[in-house]
Design an enzyme around this catalytic site. Structure first.
Site, PDB file in Angstrom:
ATOM      1  CE1 TYR A   1      -8.594  98.509  27.273  1.00 51.18           C
ATOM      2  CE2 TYR A   1     -10.234  96.816  26.856  1.00 51.18           C
ATOM      3  CZ  TYR A   1      -8.882  97.092  27.520  1.00 51.18           C
ATOM      4  OH  TYR A   1      -7.732  96.365  26.457  1.00 51.18           O
TER       5      TYR A   1
ATOM      6  CE  LYS B   1      -9.321  96.291  30.666  1.00 51.81           C
ATOM      7  NZ  LYS B   1      -8.035  95.320  29.906  1.00 51.81           N
TER       8      LYS B   1
ATOM      9  CG  LEU C   1      -4.208  95.356  32.922  1.00 50.87           C
ATOM     10  CD1 LEU C   1      -3.901  96.682  32.685  1.00 50.87           C
ATOM     11  CD2 LEU C   1      -5.338  94.537  32.094  1.00 50.87           C
TER      12      LEU C   1
HETATM   13  N1  PDD Z   1      -8.285  92.387  28.463  1.00 49.78           N
HETATM   14  N2  PDD Z   1      -3.509  91.830  30.473  1.00 49.78           N
HETATM   15  C1  PDD Z   1      -3.999  92.294  29.381  1.00 49.78           C
HETATM   16  C2  PDD Z   1      -3.222  92.521  28.370  1.00 49.78           C
HETATM   17  C3  PDD Z   1      -4.862  92.227  28.924  1.00 49.78           C
HETATM   18  O1  PDD Z   1      -5.667  93.601  27.730  1.00 49.78           O
HETATM   19  C4  PDD Z   1      -6.408  92.179  29.614  1.00 49.78           C
HETATM   20  C5  PDD Z   1      -7.309  92.265  29.796  1.00 49.78           C
HETATM   21  C6  PDD Z   1      -5.786  91.221  30.815  1.00 49.78           C
HETATM   22  C7  PDD Z   1      -6.626  89.894  32.135  1.00 49.78           C
HETATM   23  O2  PDD Z   1      -7.028  91.483  33.176  1.00 49.78           O
HETATM   24  P1  PDD Z   1      -8.623  90.992  33.417  1.00 49.78           P
HETATM   25  O3  PDD Z   1      -8.538  89.740  34.238  1.00 49.78           O
HETATM   26  O4  PDD Z   1      -8.537  92.397  34.607  1.00 49.78           O
HETATM   27  O5  PDD Z   1      -9.470  91.084  32.718  1.00 49.78           O
HETATM   28  C8  PDD Z   1      -4.376  90.998  31.027  1.00 49.78           C
HETATM   29  C9  PDD Z   1      -9.524  92.874  28.316  1.00 49.78           C
HETATM   30  C10 PDD Z   1     -10.841  91.875  29.320  1.00 49.78           C
HETATM   31  C11 PDD Z   1     -10.393  92.862  26.713  1.00 49.78           C
HETATM   32  O6  PDD Z   1      -9.173  94.106  26.702  1.00 49.78           O
HETATM   33  O7  PDD Z   1     -11.205  93.057  26.761  1.00 49.78           O
END
Ligand code: PDD
Length: 287
Positions: free
Chosen positions: A33, A151, A207
């Site tokens: 996702y 992800k 991530l």
């Molecule tokens: N989550 N680490 C994890 C485990 C995450 O699930 C996310 C993002 C990030 C930050 O990644 P980014 O800057 O690309 O959003 C780091 C999203 C926002 C979610 O699960 O809703």
């Protein structure tokens, strides 16, 4: 008012959108996702999210369901139809369904991935009261699988982490593995010492945040020092400041870790400044 969502080529009212009970996303968490934020009705860092989606799909030997241009079009169309000014677009791609349950992957020649997108309206995303207050976090053991750079929709442990935080009267949890902080349940984690920002280096353990990449770039441009290395919870508790980054909360100051207040227990100087720079710059580049 019912949202319009996107499912496998169709724009539908949310209560008419369906996915097979045999979909591998449902049965096996076999899906990936992306969450892209929206400010002023425009997408923030769509390119970064599209590139990471392609990487996640490749790492799992999944077919690319549509071109980047088509994906952009669907994102924009959903934002338009649903009248989103500030909010999020959630995108999920799963390995689809071949009409039964089997551990082996279905043949990609005959089974198409499932593609679902929906919007979440979040007025006040940029001017967030939570960001002015700062977040309180607890530390928990990181017991997730070893490919956190992909992800995937395997979010049970992060959900449990959020619940553990809630039970402790806090906002979120930072996960710790072999004594070092990996990341937050849904964000990347940072500490600040003086003019230096410290965050774990990229690897399979975390991530590769799209917000992280942009924020570190802006920090370096603003002459802040960036150190990509492991840090412990004890080091974090003794830091001047801490913060997290994610597409859903941008830069979020952290004011307390395991009951220990950082500095005077209020957002410091660096995190709010980075939040301001990030939002300003990304608004300008939004598409
Ligand atoms: N989550 N680490 C994890 C485990 C995450 O699930 C996310 C993002 C990030 C930050 O990644 P980014 O800057 O690309 O959003 C780091 C999203 C926002 C979610 O699960 O809703």
């Amino acid at each position: 008012m019912s949202r319009t969502v996107y499912v496998n080529g169709d724009y539908l009212p949310e209560n008419e959108a369906t996915i097979s009970i045999f979909d591998r996303g449902f049965l096996m968490a076999d899906g990936v996702y992306e969450v892209t934020s929206v400010l002023d009705g425009k997408l923030i860092d769509f390119e970064g999210h599209a590139v990471r989606l392609a990487r996640s799909l490749k790492e799992l030997d999944m077919k690319t369901p549509m071109s980047k241009e088509d994906l952009l079009e669907v994102h924009r169309e959903l934002v338009r139809i649903n009248g989103i000014e500030e909010g999020l677009v959630y995108l999920q791609v799963t390995r689809g369904s071949d009409g039964d349950r089997d551990f082996a992957f279905p043949d990609p020649e005959t089974t198409d991935p499932s593609v679902v997108l929906f919007t979440q309206n979040k007025p006040g995303l940029a001017d967030s009261p939570a960001a002015k207050k700062g977040a309180k976090v607890i530390s928990i053991e990181d017991i997730r699988w070893g490919r956190r750079d992909i992800k995937t929709v395997q979010l049970l442990y992060p959900s449990m982490g959020k619940m553990m935080a809630k039970k402790a009267g806090c906002d979120d949890a930072w996960m710790v593995e072999d004594g070092y902080v990996t990341e937050g349940t849904s964000n990347n984690a940072y500490i600040v010492k003086g003019n230096r920002i410290i965050t774990r280096a990229l690897s399979n353990d975390i991530l590769h945040g799209i917000t992280r990449a942009a924020v570190l770039r802006f920090a370096r441009e603003a002459q802040m020092e960036v150190e990509e290395r492991n840090f412990t919870i004890d080091e974090a508790k003794a830091a001047d400041e801490a913060f997290t980054t994610s597409a859903s909360a941008f830069v979020m100051p952290v004011v307390e870790i395991d009951g220990v207040a950082l500095g005077d227990g209020k957002p410091g100087r660096v995190a709010p400044r980075l939040r301001e720079i990030y939002i300003d710059e990304m608004r300008k580049a939004a598409i």
